[in-house]
Design a protein around this motif. Structure first.
Motif, PDB file in Angstrom:
ATOM      1  N   GLY A 677       0.817  -1.208   0.000  1.00 36.60           N
ATOM      2  CA  GLY A 677       0.000   0.000   0.000  1.00 36.60           C
ATOM      3  C   GLY A 677       0.846   1.250   0.000  1.00 36.60           C
ATOM      4  N   LEU A 678       0.197   2.363   0.264  1.00 39.77           N
ATOM      5  CA  LEU A 678       0.823   3.675   0.336  1.00 39.77           C
ATOM      6  C   LEU A 678       0.670   4.198   1.760  1.00 39.77           C
ATOM      7  CD1 LEU A 678      -0.677   5.078  -2.981  1.00 39.77           C
ATOM      8  CD2 LEU A 678       1.682   4.318  -2.651  1.00 39.77           C
ATOM      9  N   ARG A 679       1.691   4.897   2.243  1.00 34.24           N
ATOM     10  CA  ARG A 679       1.679   5.339   3.628  1.00 34.24           C
ATOM     11  C   ARG A 679       2.052   6.813   3.727  1.00 34.24           C
ATOM     12  NH1 ARG A 679      -0.807   1.514   3.589  1.00 34.24           N
ATOM     13  NH2 ARG A 679      -0.428  -0.508   4.581  1.00 34.24           N
ATOM     14  N   PHE A 719      -9.136   2.146  -4.355  1.00 36.93           N
ATOM     15  CA  PHE A 719     -10.089   1.408  -3.521  1.00 36.93           C
ATOM     16  C   PHE A 719     -10.257   2.056  -2.149  1.00 36.93           C
ATOM     17  CE2 PHE A 719     -10.965  -2.202  -0.574  1.00 36.93           C
ATOM     18  CZ  PHE A 719     -12.265  -2.444  -0.998  1.00 36.93           C
ATOM     19  N   GLU A 720      -9.222   2.016  -1.309  1.00 38.38           N
ATOM     20  CA  GLU A 720      -9.337   2.549   0.045  1.00 38.38           C
ATOM     21  C   GLU A 720      -9.092   4.045   0.072  1.00 38.38           C
ATOM     22  OE1 GLU A 720      -7.120   0.653   3.065  1.00 38.38           O
ATOM     23  OE2 GLU A 720      -8.127  -1.270   2.881  1.00 38.38           O
ATOM     24  N   SER A 721      -9.760   4.722   0.975  1.00 40.72           N
ATOM     25  CA  SER A 721      -9.599   6.167   1.118  1.00 40.72           C
ATOM     26  C   SER A 721      -8.641   6.468   2.262  1.00 40.72           C
ATOM     27  CB  SER A 721     -10.955   6.824   1.386  1.00 40.72           C
ATOM     28  OG  SER A 721     -11.510   6.330   2.599  1.00 40.72           O
ATOM     29  N   GLY A 722      -8.210   7.715   2.304  1.00 34.60           N
ATOM     30  CA  GLY A 722      -7.329   8.146   3.380  1.00 34.60           C
ATOM     31  C   GLY A 722      -5.879   8.218   2.944  1.00 34.60           C
ATOM     32  N   SER A 723      -5.028   8.639   3.885  1.00 38.23           N
ATOM     33  CA  SER A 723      -3.612   8.856   3.582  1.00 38.23           C
ATOM     34  C   SER A 723      -2.783   7.589   3.694  1.00 38.23           C
ATOM     35  CB  SER A 723      -3.044   9.922   4.530  1.00 38.23           C
ATOM     36  OG  SER A 723      -3.184   9.505   5.875  1.00 38.23           O
ATOM     37  N   ASP A 724      -3.384   6.467   4.174  1.00 39.83           N
ATOM     38  CA  ASP A 724      -2.639   5.211   4.299  1.00 39.83           C
ATOM     39  C   ASP A 724      -3.417   4.072   3.655  1.00 39.83           C
ATOM     40  OD1 ASP A 724      -0.427   6.169   6.108  1.00 39.83           O
ATOM     41  OD2 ASP A 724      -2.159   6.645   7.370  1.00 39.83           O
ATOM     42  N   PRO A 725      -3.691   4.178   2.365  1.00 41.12           N
ATOM     43  CA  PRO A 725      -4.524   3.147   1.734  1.00 41.12           C
ATOM     44  C   PRO A 725      -3.766   1.841   1.528  1.00 41.12           C
ATOM     45  CG  PRO A 725      -3.749   4.684   0.079  1.00 41.12           C
ATOM     46  CD  PRO A 725      -3.286   5.223   1.396  1.00 41.12           C
ATOM     47  N   LEU A1040      11.057  20.573  -3.143  1.00 39.55           N
ATOM     48  CA  LEU A1040      10.958  19.121  -3.092  1.00 39.55           C
ATOM     49  C   LEU A1040      10.602  18.673  -1.676  1.00 39.55           C
ATOM     50  CD1 LEU A1040      11.421  16.667  -5.013  1.00 39.55           C
ATOM     51  CD2 LEU A1040      13.663  16.428  -3.937  1.00 39.55           C
ATOM     52  N   GLU A1041       9.624  17.806  -1.577  1.00 39.76           N
ATOM     53  CA  GLU A1041       9.218  17.270  -0.282  1.00 39.76           C
ATOM     54  C   GLU A1041       8.775  15.834  -0.453  1.00 39.76           C
ATOM     55  OE1 GLU A1041       5.816  19.147   1.359  1.00 39.76           O
ATOM     56  OE2 GLU A1041       4.635  19.047  -0.480  1.00 39.76           O
ATOM     57  N   CYS A1042       8.935  15.091   0.609  1.00 39.30           N
ATOM     58  CA  CYS A1042       8.467  13.706   0.611  1.00 39.30           C
ATOM     59  C   CYS A1042       6.966  13.723   0.854  1.00 39.30           C
ATOM     60  CB  CYS A1042       9.181  12.897   1.684  1.00 39.30           C
ATOM     61  SG  CYS A1042       8.693  11.170   1.743  1.00 39.30           S
ATOM     62  N   SER A1043       6.210  13.184  -0.073  1.00 42.24           N
ATOM     63  CA  SER A1043       4.746  13.234   0.029  1.00 42.24           C
ATOM     64  C   SER A1043       4.145  11.881   0.381  1.00 42.24           C
ATOM     65  CB  SER A1043       4.150  13.722  -1.293  1.00 42.24           C
ATOM     66  OG  SER A1043       4.566  12.909  -2.375  1.00 42.24           O
ATOM     67  N   GLY A1044       4.972  10.926   0.800  1.00 41.96           N
ATOM     68  CA  GLY A1044       4.457   9.630   1.203  1.00 41.96           C
ATOM     69  C   GLY A1044       5.473   8.526   0.979  1.00 41.96           C
ATOM     70  N   LYS A1045       5.018   7.288   1.183  1.00 39.33           N
ATOM     71  CA  LYS A1045       5.878   6.127   0.989  1.00 39.33           C
ATOM     72  C   LYS A1045       5.117   5.041   0.242  1.00 39.33           C
ATOM     73  CE  LYS A1045       9.022   6.703   4.902  1.00 39.33           C
ATOM     74  NZ  LYS A1045       9.605   6.079   6.105  1.00 39.33           N
ATOM     75  N   PHE A1046       5.877   4.323  -0.582  1.00 39.57           N
ATOM     76  CA  PHE A1046       5.349   3.184  -1.332  1.00 39.57           C
ATOM     77  C   PHE A1046       5.927   1.924  -0.708  1.00 39.57           C
ATOM     78  CE2 PHE A1046       6.449   0.164  -4.800  1.00 39.57           C
ATOM     79  CZ  PHE A1046       5.168  -0.222  -5.158  1.00 39.57           C
ATOM     80  N   LYS A1047       5.060   1.000  -0.277  1.00 37.70           N
ATOM     81  CA  LYS A1047       5.492  -0.239   0.373  1.00 37.70           C
ATOM     82  C   LYS A1047       5.141  -1.417  -0.518  1.00 37.70           C
ATOM     83  CE  LYS A1047       5.349  -1.107   4.898  1.00 37.70           C
ATOM     84  NZ  LYS A1047       4.799  -1.183   6.289  1.00 37.70           N
ATOM     85  N   ALA A1048       6.156  -2.177  -0.843  1.00 30.77           N
ATOM     86  CA  ALA A1048       5.911  -3.317  -1.725  1.00 30.77           C
ATOM     87  C   ALA A1048       7.054  -4.312  -1.620  1.00 30.77           C
ATOM     88  CB  ALA A1048       5.748  -2.853  -3.176  1.00 30.77           C
ATOM     89  N   MET A1049       6.780  -5.506  -2.088  1.00 29.05           N
ATOM     90  CA  MET A1049       7.785  -6.553  -2.203  1.00 29.05           C
ATOM     91  C   MET A1049       8.022  -6.784  -3.693  1.00 29.05           C
ATOM     92  SD  MET A1049       7.629 -10.303  -0.420  1.00 29.05           S
ATOM     93  CE  MET A1049       9.083 -11.341  -0.284  1.00 29.05           C
ATOM     94  N   ILE A1050       9.266  -6.693  -4.140  1.00 28.13           N
ATOM     95  CA  ILE A1050       9.572  -6.679  -5.577  1.00 28.13           C
ATOM     96  C   ILE A1050      10.545  -7.804  -5.896  1.00 28.13           C
ATOM     97  CG2 ILE A1050      10.471  -5.253  -7.467  1.00 28.13           C
ATOM     98  CD1 ILE A1050       9.873  -2.808  -5.641  1.00 28.13           C
TER      99      ILE A1050
END
Length: 1457
Positions: A677-679, A719-725, A1040-1050
């Motif tokens: 997801g995104l965090r 699909f999911e709403s909010g800042s941590d979908p 430039l600013e960090c606007s979130g994180k991408f979490k995944a297994m690649i």
């Protein structure tokens, strides 16, 4: 008895300061800094103006702001003050140079009713010195205070213990309250009493300066100099320089007082031009090393060079160059100086005066007005990559007051040829100036301005045979014509400087004759451009449209017509041909590669530049040369960002029409991305919250140039709403991966919000996935290496240690389960000895450290009682001689044994010896167990959960049940408390000083976290609508600013992929299964919280947020505390995978206004949920998590349990504070000096405990022989525990018409006594030197004991000044209420009964008796002698009168007869 405050060991004054040497290399960054000062303790403060006491207040000054602690009342010169206050001062947005010039000042002043009455002492620290320390902090450091305003510099004014941290806005906060090593406490930096700060006199002779610049309209300048070291500064006289030679003669002697040690390392000389009508102009500066002056390296006349900005220039850059000589662009002259230190002088001065030498003028004229002639030869060849493509350029070279300037030539696309040779120029170098030759400056002149320059050392040009060299220039920021460091140009020149030889010109021998433009060969330069990676963002969406310009020798090739769109990792795989004309490869200008961002409306933005020597190009290669990754930058250190992969080849003749194929070999692979997801997403549109975010993978970023692909992008579902979908899906597709890692691509992805049913899809940010990290053919070797790195091998020694620990604790638990407590014999009962020697040793205990143990030693110790045998030795940190201490102990043991043999039977002696050995064995076991865990690393601790959680062990001490074998408090925190000794509720949990994310537990996590960025750090527009502009670490404007994180297994597998049940597949299944979990958060405490209230500390409470739910503990807020003890458990629920960001906050409670947030820390529960290492820990350690801006820390641990728990929360609350009554009895005093002229004193004693209200005895009027008697009881109501517990007793002489006279005092710590009273909830007494002579001979301690008071004499030495016989005990409040006693001698006068004091004055009608009580013994003798003399005189007078009357009578009788 020796005061704790005076037991002092070696201070920083006598210690080398390795950090100070590093100060010069510390890179201070632009931005906002916060200084945090933890004022811990003060000792031995000397009251100002000769007073006996003072009311000190502690002031911190930084960034032009001052803050202070509360004031403390009636503090004597030997008192110990416990302060424990935190002060924060935030500075403004500052440049690195500004912060380097800032200082921190710690001041202690005497506080009056409304104002500060007098300075007690002060200390200054450079910000660079603080920042150069590890973690940018100094923890538990003692500093020595001095008073620079007083004529007696050399007298110490006291000691102050502080912790200091200086943090940039992007630095991590530092814990200044970290527990101090008890063995090293008060040792490391405290100065011994016999060492005093050294005040020395620095002398500096300012003799003359020459070749000064013109600063006034009168073609001269009015020059003067200021000399500064630390806080001392002095100004010279002003001299108007000679209009012809621009020479100034001062002949000044400048005297500066210097306090040693000092953290300042440079003596700064700044030269100024005095202006009557406007502010003075700075000429330049010189920095001299103070250590060199002190070592005598400048004790004879020497020359120094002045460097600064261009004359008559203004602005910030001008001031910067003038103050930092190493960055200056001009030589401003040289000055003749002399400097030395005198350490033994009668008086210390700060003034400027003329040199006391009538012949100084003649000496200088004879020795330094003449010198050696030097010549400078210059040949100017060419320039390339000049900033302006049109216009005329010239080159100017300056050295030691002489200059050569070439002719002005028109540029051809940024390239100019001169090929000019200048005539020899000569300069006279004075005597001894050859040792410090000035630097050579080469300037690029455009439009009659020196727009850029290069500064080169003289030693580079002493070889006549050396050929020309290409020099890269930098802009002269003080001129302001050029702003970009990368765009200053290259100049090829040849320079020689040497002794002038008039007879031998050597023009022909060394080719210094007139230059002739050489013939140029035509070449075809082939640039093989492959790709770029990690370019800086130049568009608002966090991406860019890059293209490349390749420039060489006036020709260039650009790809601007076909820029790569919306990517930071463009790929070209093209070859470009650039025709060039150069004399040879070695003499050719470098190749310049510019990477730009294409913009249709505004001007293109530079993204980076790199320079490549022409010699790196391969001539006539058979195959395409292998490319290299070239670092891009903006021309200065710190701006490196992005790389370009390129190679070059050279061919003569006509350009080839054949297109070079530089495409590497590829193979098909399957790329699988298991998206969790995104965090932490930030809104895409203003304050509008994130609705439904989704990811768009740009497949074009993996396609080869010219390749046509069917699917341009792949998107996840919103699909999911909010800042941590949670996305919980797998993306899989075919991609081409190169066989060679150097060509590995980067997949570009963007994150969008889904608004208004998809009508609007604003960008949240973008990120890139470097596929080289996941390709099996690239990572196979690194995986093997990693496996070897993380494999753990235990030695036999370690296995044995672990085994013994487990065996011992198992044995303890078995005894406990059988109800058999461990016994500690009555003889082992702890007595609180406060004799002179033991109070002294309370600070100066020898440091004991464990030596390395061989396997044989371990086996021997195993056979003997099954415990680790640890050899102990005394270290160098002992205050006294170790051998003498050991001998002293042995003598005591022998003495006791001898006495025992004389009074005890052999069986009793045997029992005593057995008891003594038992006591020593128990102490050894206790210390070993406390230190054993400290020997193990955190990884070793985690291997056995029994080491993370230790149960408290209790044993018998007399009739009391007390805790024994407590673990090392530096790594274990107490959790809970026992209501009864057997209930087992109290335990100890291992803790670390960092978040768990920074430990081995969170290495090799299954999921990768990739930051999502938005904004740009290149080409930011100067617009009013850009609200988040800031300067980065290099000074570049950035949004430039960090606007979130991408979490995944690649992962990357073969194509087509083969399905196997591996970890990747298992996690895929877990992503599709959502589990409701119980989250338990155990919060221990918080530290160093920011003060939110204006006049007091914050009123903190805890608030937890998880998955939209909030738990607040506002009703239980604590008032006015910066280090709250919380010890509470909170339970929440969450669905994992799901919204997993646990937010833990501290808030400040406000009654009338809204509450203020103090700090926040976040824990990603999903990371822990999928982390096998963390899940396998049966017991979780306590972690210390920082709050990010504002500062502070919180200690806690977290448990995650799948499903719903029925077990109650663990009660971790510690034993609540208890109410106690301290009873102090002042019996009598002896050896007190007489304070009144009649040789008597009106004595009383004041007592104060932990800053509570001071109490006094009654007054023993007319006390004689230094003896006072009171028999007076004082009661103090205490709340325990406290961080520090000290009772201070002061002896005073009462005066009715004037202020009372302070005599002496003693501070007695009773931390151990208070701890035992609180833990056992029982009555405890303090023991010390008995009043009974027999007990003292037998070394028996008594509950009625003597304490020795101290004072500081006129020489600053601490001496004995009376002793007081006291009793001291602590009682729980309930027991005190059941056994009440009266204050003073009031009823109930029991436990013990206090009789009326003896030796008091008695009222009588007998005048002789009354006079006898009103005067002292010596005065009585004097009065008796006077009365005797008067009586004798009266008798003599009576006899004389009788004789005279008899004579007169006889004469009268004779006359009448």
């Amino acid at each position: 008895m020796e005061n704790k405050g005076e037991i002092q060991v070696e201070n920083v004054i006598n210690q080398p300061q390795p950090e100070q040497a590093e100060t010069e290399s510390i890179k201070m960054r632009d931005g906002i800094y916060m200084i945090h000062v933890y004022v811990e303790e003060a000792r031995s403060l000397v009251p100002p103006d000769g007073n006996s006491t003072c009311d000190p207040v502690f002031i911190v000054t930084a960034f032009g702001t001052s803050k202070s602690t509360k004031d403390f009342k009636e503090i004597g010169s030997t008192s110990t003050i416990v302060i424990n206050e935190h002060i924060y001062i935030e500075g403004p947005d500052m440049t690195d140079e500004e912060i380097m010039n800032e200082r921190l000042v710690l001041t202690v002043r005497d506080h009056g009713i409304t104002i500060f009455k007098g300075l007690i002492g002060t200390y200054e620290l450079d910000m660079t010195y603080i920042y150069s320390n590890p973690n940018h902090s100094m923890v538990h450091k003692w500093i020595v205070l001095s008073n620079p305003e007083d004529s007696n510099y050399e007298i110490m004014r006291g000691y102050l213990k502080v912790g200091i941290s200086l943090c940039h806005e992007e630095d991590k906060p530092v814990d200044l309250c970290i527990r101090e090593n008890p063995n090293l406490k008060d040792r490391e930096l405290l100065m011994p009493p016999h060492v005093k700060p050294t005040v020395v006199q620095m002398y500096l002779h300012l003799i003359k300066a020459e070749n000064l610049p013109v600063m006034d309209k009168g073609q001269t300048l009015d020059a003067y100099c200021t000399v500064r070291f630390a806080s001392s500064e002095c100004k010279s006289s002003t001299y108007t320089a000679d209009i012809t030679t621009l020479t100034a003669y001062w002949y000044d002697e400048i005297l500066l007082p210097v306090v040693i040690p000092s953290v300042s390392s440079d003596v700064t000389l700044t030269f100024w031009d005095h202006d009557s009508l406007s502010k003075d102009d700075m000429v330049g500066a010189i920095l001299l090393k103070f250590d060199n002056i002190r070592a005598g390296k400048h004790s004879t006349n020497f020359w120094a060079n002045i460097y600064g900005a261009p004359p008559l220039s203004e602005g910030e850059q001008t001031e910067y160059m003038n103050r930092v000589p190493s960055c200056a662009s001009h030589w401003r002259g040289r000055v003749l100086l002399k400097a030395w230190i005198e350490e033994e002088v009668k008086e210390i001065y700060k003034k400027s005066r003329k040199i006391n030498d009538p012949h100084i003028n003649t000496k200088i004229r004879d020795e330094y007005e003449t010198g050696t002639s030097y010549e400078m030869r210059v040949q100017i060849y060419s320039a390339s990559a000049l900033p302006y493509k049109k216009g005329k350029y010239s080159i100017r070279i300056e050295w030691s007051g002489i200059a050569f300037q070439s002719t002005s030539q028109e540029t051809l696309n940024g390239s100019v040829d001169w090929f000019e040779t200048c005539k020899r120029l000569t300069a006279v170098i004075p005597k001894d100036a050859e040792k410090v030759m000035p630097d050579v400056f080469l300037y690029l002149v455009y439009d009659d301005q020196k727009i850029s320059f290069v500064r080169m050392p003289y030693k580079d040009f002493t070889d006549k045979t050396k050929g020309p060299k290409w020099n890269q220039l930098i802009p002269d920021k003080s001129v302001g014509k050029l702003k970009e460091d990368w765009n200053a140009g290259f100049v090829k020149a040849r320079i020689y400087i040497g002794v002038y030889d008039n007879e031998n010109d050597d023009k022909n021998n060394y080719n210094w004759k007139k230059l002739i433009k050489p013939s140029y060969d035509k070449w075809n330069l082939y640039a093989h451009l492959f790709q770029c990676r990690h370019l800086p963002a130049a568009d608002k969406n966090g991406l860019a449209d890059p293209y490349i310009i390749i420039y060489c020798a006036g020709n260039e090739h650009s790809t601007r017509k076909t820029p790569c769109e919306s990517t930071l990792n463009p790929r070209w795989y093209e070859t470009f041909c650039i025709p060039i004309s150069i004399p040879s490869l070695e003499e050719s200008a470098p190749i310049v590669i510019y990477v730009y961002d294409y913009d249709e409306i505004s001007s293109d933005d530079i993204m980076g530049v790199t320079f490549i020597e022409m010699t790196e190009a391969v001539i006539n290669p058979d195959i395409i040369p292998r490319p290299k990754w070239r670092q891009l930058s903006l021309g200065r250190k710190g701006t490196e960002k992005g790389e370009v992969l390129i190679s070059f080849s050279l061919f003569k003749g006509e350009a080839s029409t054949n297109v070079c194929n530089i495409m590497p070999e590829f193979e098909d692979k399957t790329l699988e991305i298991n998206i969790l997801g995104l965090r932490g997403l930030k809104p895409a549109v203003g304050w509008l919250p994130v609705n439904k975010a989704f990811i768009r993978f740009d497949l074009n970023s993996l396609s080869l140039p010219g390749e046509s692909i069917g699917i341009k992008s792949i998107e996840t579902q919103p699909f999911e709403s909010g800042s941590d979908p949670n996305i919980a899906s797998t993306v899989s597709f075919k991609c081409k991966m190169p066989r060679d890692k150097i060509f590995s691509p980067i997949l570009t992805a963007t994150v969008h919000d889904y608004l208004f049913s998809g009508v609007s899809q604003p960008l949240i940010g973008s990120f890139g996935i470097d596929l080289a990290k996941y390709a099996p053919q690239y990572i196979a070797s690194s995986v093997l290496s990693s496996a070897l790195t993380f494999s753990r091998l235990l030695t036999k020694k370690n296995i044995f240690k672990i085994k013994k620990i487990n065996e011992e604790y198992k044995d303890i638990e078995e005894k406990k389960s059988k109800g058999v407590p461990e016994n500690i014999n009555e003889e082992n009962e702890k007595s609180y000895d406060i004799s002179d020697e033991n109070i002294g040793n309370s600070i100066s205990k020898s440091i004991i450290e464990e030596e390395k143990i061989s396997e044989d030693d371990l086996l021997d110790s195993h056979e003997n009682k099954g415990l680790l045998a640890v050899d102990k030795r005394l270290t160098k940190a002992n205050i006294s001689d170790p051998s003498s201490q050991i001998q002293k102990i042995d003598n005591r043991v022998k003495h006791r044994t001898f006495k025992g043999m004389s009074k005890t039977d052999p069986k009793q002696l045997e029992r005593q010896e057995k008891l003594r050995k038992t006591k020593e064995e128990e102490e050894r076991i206790k210390k070993e167990e406390a230190e054993r865990s400290a020997e193990l690393s955190f990884e070793e601790i985690c291997e056995d959960s029994q080491r993370i959680l230790l149960k408290a062990v209790f044993g018998k001490k007399g009739k009391k049940t007390i805790e024994v074998r407590m673990p090392n408090p530096s790594i274990y925190l107490p959790i809970g408390y026992n209501r009864t000794p057997e209930d087992g509720l109290k335990s100890y949990r291992y803790f670390i000083h960092e978040p768990l994310e920074g430990t081995f537990l969170f290495q090799d996590l299954p999921f990768d976290e990739i930051n999502i960025y938005r904004g740009q750090n290149r080409g930011v527009e100067d617009s009013l609508f850009e609200f988040n502009k800031k300067k980065d670490l290099t000074g570049e404007v950035s949004t430039l600013e960090c606007s979130g994180k991408f979490k995944a297994m690649i992962r990357i597998t073969k194509y087509p992929s083969v399905k196997v049940d591996d970890e990747f597949t298992q996690i895929t299944r877990m992503l599709l299964t959502k589990t409701k979990c119980t989250i338990r958060v155990y919060i221990i405490d918080a530290m160093k919280l920011e003060q939110k209230d204006k006049f007091s500390e914050s009123d903190p409470y805890v608030k937890l947020k998880l998955a939209g739910k909030i738990r607040s503990d506002r009703d239980n807020h604590q008032e006015d505390v910066s280090n709250p003890k919380i010890y509470k458990a909170f339970e929440m629920s969450a669905t994992l995978p799901g919204k997993s960001m646990l937010c833990i906050q501290m808030w400040d409670h406000n009654d009338l206004t809204s509450d203020s947030k103090i700090g926040t820390t976040q824990i990603d529960l999903e990371t822990r949920y999928f982390n096998k290492k963390w899940q396998n820990l049966a017991q979780k350690p306590i972690e210390t998590r920082p709050f990010r801006r504002p500062q502070g820390f919180i200690r806690l641990w977290v448990d995650i349990f799948p499903g719903k728990l029925t077990d109650p929360l663990q009660d971790i609350s510690i034993k609540p504070p208890g109410e106690f009554e301290a009873r102090v009895i002042i019996w009598r005093a002896e050896d007190v000096p007489n304070m009144d002229i009649e040789e008597l004193s009106d004595l009383f004693v004041s007592a104060k405990i932990n800053g509570l209200l001071e109490k006094e005895t009654d007054t023993h009027y007319r006390a004689a022989h230094g003896r006072g008697c009171w028999n007076w009881r004082m009661k103090f109501h205490l709340t325990l525990p406290q961080p520090t517990n000290v009772i201070t007793l002061q002896l005073w002489d009462k005066d009715i018409f004037t202020g009372n006279d302070f005599i002496s005092e003693i501070s007695i710590p009773f931390d151990d006594l208070a701890t035992e009273a609180w833990e056992t909830d029982s009555e405890v007494q303090m023991f010390g030197e008995s009043d009974d002579l027999k007990d003292r001979l037998l070394e028996k301690k008594s509950e009625v004991f003597w304490v020795h008071c101290k004072k500081r004499n006129d020489d600053g030495e601490v001496v004995d000044c009376g002793k007081i016989l006291i009793s001291f005990e602590l009682l729980p409040k309930k027991r005190a209420e059941n056994f009440m006693v009266g204050e003073g001698r009031d009823e109930p006068n029991v436990n013990p009964h206090l009789p009326a004091p003896t030796g008091r004055m008695k009222l009588t009608l007998n005048p002789l008796s009354l006079i006898s009580q009103l005067v002292g013994p010596e005065l009585k003798v004097k009065l008796c002698l006077i009365l005797c003399c008067v009586f004798l005189c009266l008798i003599i007078m009576f006899i004389v009168l009788m004789l005279i009357s008899e004579k007169i009578s006889s004469m009268f009788i004779q006359f009448t007869s």
